[in-house]
Each structure stands twice: as structure tokens, then as C-alpha cells.
Design an enzyme around this catalytic site. Structure first.
Site, PDB file in Angstrom:
ATOM      1  N   HIS A 110       0.796  -1.174   0.035  1.00 56.37           N
ATOM      2  CA  HIS A 110      -0.009  -0.060   0.205  1.00 56.37           C
ATOM      3  C   HIS A 110       0.657   1.186   0.123  1.00 56.37           C
ATOM      4  O   HIS A 110       1.608   1.744   1.157  1.00 56.37           O
ATOM      5  CB  HIS A 110      -0.773   0.034   1.333  1.00 56.37           C
ATOM      6  CG  HIS A 110      -1.843   0.952   1.247  1.00 56.37           C
ATOM      7  ND1 HIS A 110      -1.874   1.806   2.355  1.00 56.37           N
ATOM      8  CD2 HIS A 110      -2.918   1.340   0.671  1.00 56.37           C
ATOM      9  CE1 HIS A 110      -2.758   2.832   2.323  1.00 56.37           C
ATOM     10  NE2 HIS A 110      -3.472   2.579   1.161  1.00 56.37           N
ATOM     11  N   ASP A 162      -1.684   5.658  -5.403  1.00 59.47           N
ATOM     12  CA  ASP A 162      -3.028   6.787  -5.722  1.00 59.47           C
ATOM     13  C   ASP A 162      -2.302   7.777  -6.827  1.00 59.47           C
ATOM     14  O   ASP A 162      -1.381   8.237  -6.963  1.00 59.47           O
ATOM     15  CB  ASP A 162      -3.337   7.455  -4.425  1.00 59.47           C
ATOM     16  CG  ASP A 162      -3.645   6.866  -3.570  1.00 59.47           C
ATOM     17  OD1 ASP A 162      -4.850   5.952  -3.455  1.00 59.47           O
ATOM     18  OD2 ASP A 162      -2.752   6.594  -2.368  1.00 59.47           O
ATOM     19  N   HIS A 203      -1.422  10.758  -2.634  1.00 58.26           N
ATOM     20  CA  HIS A 203      -2.539  10.457  -2.189  1.00 58.26           C
ATOM     21  C   HIS A 203      -3.569  11.775  -1.723  1.00 58.26           C
ATOM     22  O   HIS A 203      -4.765  11.669  -2.313  1.00 58.26           O
ATOM     23  CB  HIS A 203      -2.691   9.649  -0.834  1.00 58.26           C
ATOM     24  CG  HIS A 203      -3.822   9.299  -0.250  1.00 58.26           C
ATOM     25  ND1 HIS A 203      -4.600  10.139   0.716  1.00 58.26           N
ATOM     26  CD2 HIS A 203      -4.637   8.302  -0.173  1.00 58.26           C
ATOM     27  CE1 HIS A 203      -5.569   9.705   0.986  1.00 58.26           C
ATOM     28  NE2 HIS A 203      -5.883   8.677   0.764  1.00 58.26           N
ATOM     29  N   GLU A 247      -5.016   3.540  -7.996  1.00 56.75           N
ATOM     30  CA  GLU A 247      -6.533   4.199  -7.743  1.00 56.75           C
ATOM     31  C   GLU A 247      -6.454   5.574  -8.011  1.00 56.75           C
ATOM     32  O   GLU A 247      -5.455   6.454  -7.735  1.00 56.75           O
ATOM     33  CB  GLU A 247      -6.565   4.216  -6.066  1.00 56.75           C
ATOM     34  CG  GLU A 247      -7.793   5.087  -5.513  1.00 56.75           C
ATOM     35  CD  GLU A 247      -8.106   4.927  -4.275  1.00 56.75           C
ATOM     36  OE1 GLU A 247      -8.634   5.616  -3.690  1.00 56.75           O
ATOM     37  OE2 GLU A 247      -7.184   4.152  -3.283  1.00 56.75           O
TER      38      GLU A 247
END
Length: 265
Positions: free
Chosen positions: A8, A37, A50, A123
Site C-alpha cells: 500500500h 494513488d 494520495h 487508484e
């Protein structure tokens, strides 16, 4: 079934998130996937960040969408993780490229050049001032790598159903993951998301809502869970038979899985 371990934002428990240093560490520990992200800069570059603004990760009041890549490249995205590093006279000098803003292109090049298959879970963040342009630029980049086809080592994730619909129209073979973080979202989502889409619930709602867990299993869909950092949370995921666990601590997760399944991922 042994799930894939996805780092992550890189090995972000130990190193500053979304830096090349964190991703290289995750690769070296054996993570099967990397999560990032993406946001679009004012001059059209996709960068791995992010937050909407840079106060937390770069000590800057700027907003990513208002800044150009050259401006972002002047900032240190790693100092916040270890603010006392400058006081350590014995610490080795670190390549500035490992501490600066990371473009998505550089991350994908790193994965493409690695000596084993590694998957990337990307993402897209919404809402954003650029709307669907984020997905358009993302798919264009995937085409540059030849990764807009079935079997490519990428998948696109979002909390935005509309964003994933855009990707599906532009690149119908790319794997999609519908993220959600509230249990009451699932009854609606399961009726509208694509037949082959993966679902991505947060570990918190899985812990708190056993009926949701049962419903997800009955759906027959692949499940990717975020953010799994504790052994008890991994146990929940194993009970559900999830396909991927997204973790800030990829090495810790891999060690736990080795204990249960033996061998490497």
C-alpha cells in the site's frame, strides 16, 4: 488460497509513502503487487500522491492539481517520515530521486524492468477538478506500455463508480476494482457494478459487519481488502478467501503467510 500481498503506497510503514524508495523496498521484500494513488498535475502529468494538498507529505500548502511537475520536483516527499534524519551524521546519503515526487510513468517503468512479474493497483482519486481527464490520461499511459489488454499486470481502482465506468469504456479489458468503505454502499453497488469487477472493501467494515462478509462471499466476486496491517485482520481475510490483501507492511504479511502456507508467494 494464498492471497497476493500488495504494498500500500509501497512499504509505507517503514518508508515515506509513494516514494520510489518505498516501492523498491516493497519489491525487494517480495510483494506481489504495488498500490498507488494518482492525481493529475496542472501540466497534465500523473503523479503518485494520495492527498489533494501537500501539507502532510511535503510540508507545502500547494494543491497538486494547481502545480506543475517541475514545481513538485523541487519538494522533499520523504522528510516528514523521519524528520530527524538530518541530525544523523552516520546516515548514508540518499539519492534525491528516491525522495522526490514519483510520476506514475516512472513507477510503471520500474515494474516493467523488474526481474519478475509484479502487478500494479492504481487508484484514481475523486472528486478532482479534472474529472474524467484523469482516467483518459491513465488509459493512454497504459496503452504506451501495452497494458490495456486482458492479462496485463495492472488494475484500476476507485471509490467512484463513474470513474470506473469511464475506464471500462476506454479499455474494456482492464481489471476494475470498486472500492467502498461503508457497509450500506454494498447493496446498491452489487446491483450496478460490472459482472467481472472485483470488490474492494476496507478491513474495518469487514471486522464490524459479519453479514457484509457473508454477502460478499455469496456474490462470488474476487475480493481485495485494504488496509491489512495486523495478524487478526489477515485471519479475517483468509476466512473469506480474498484474492489480495493491501498492506502498509508487505514483509510482515508475507512472513505471516509463509507460516500458514509455507514457501514464497
Amino acid at each position: 488460497m494464498r492471497p497476493q500481498v500488495v504494498a500500500h503506497r509501497g512499504a509505507s510503514h517503514e518508508l515515506a509513502e509513494h516514494t520510489l524508495s518505498a516501492y523498491r523496498a516493497a519489491l525487494d521484500t517480495g510483494a506481489g503487487g504495488l498500490e498507488c494513488d494518482v492525481r493529475l498535475t496542472a501540466d497534465g502529468h500523473l503523479v503518485c500522491v494520495h492527498d489533494r494538498d501537500l501539507r502532510r507529505t511535503a510540508a507545502n500548502r500547494g494543491v497538486v492539481s494547481n502545480m506543475e511537475l517541475a514545481d513538485l520536483s523541487e519538494l522533499d516527499f520523504a522528510a516528514w517520515k523521519n524528520p530527524w534524519a538530518d541530525l544523523d551524521d552516520e546516515a548514508p546519503d540518499e539519492d534525491e530521486d528516491l525522495r522526490g515526487v514519483l510520476t506514475l510513468r516512472k513507477l510503471l517503468e520500474t515494474v516493467a524492468d523488474y526481474d519478475r512479474r509484479v502487478e500494479v493497483a492504481i487508484e484514481t482519486k475523486h472528486p478532482t477538478r479534472y474529472g474524467g481527464l484523469v482516467e483518459k490520461r491513465l488509459v493512454e499511459m497504459l496503452r504506451d506500455f501495452g497494458w490495456d489488454q486482458a492479462g496485463a499486470p495492472v488494475r484500476i481502482m476507485s471509490f467512484s463508480f463513474t470513474a470506473l465506468q469511464r475506464v471500462e469504456r476506454l479499455a474494456p479489458e482492464v481489471q476494475l476494482v470498486q472500492l467502498f468503505d461503508k457497509p450500506n454502499q454494498w447493496p446498491m453497488l452489487r446491483r450496478v457494478i460490472g459482472r467481472d469487477w472485483t470488490v474492494g472493501p476496507g478491513i474495518k467494515i469487514l471486522r464490524q459487519h459479519p453479514r457484509l462478509r457473508e454477502s460478499l462471499v455469496r456474490s462470488g466476486r474476487d475480493i481485495h481488502v485494504w488496509t491489512v496491517n495486523k495478524e487478526k485482520d489477515l485471519d479475517v481475510c483468509l476466512e473469506l478467501g480474498v484474492k489480495a490483501v493491501i498492506s502498509d507492511r508487505p514483509r510482515f504479511m508475507l512472513d505471516l503467510l509463509d507460516e500458514r502456507f509455507g514457501g514464497g508467494e
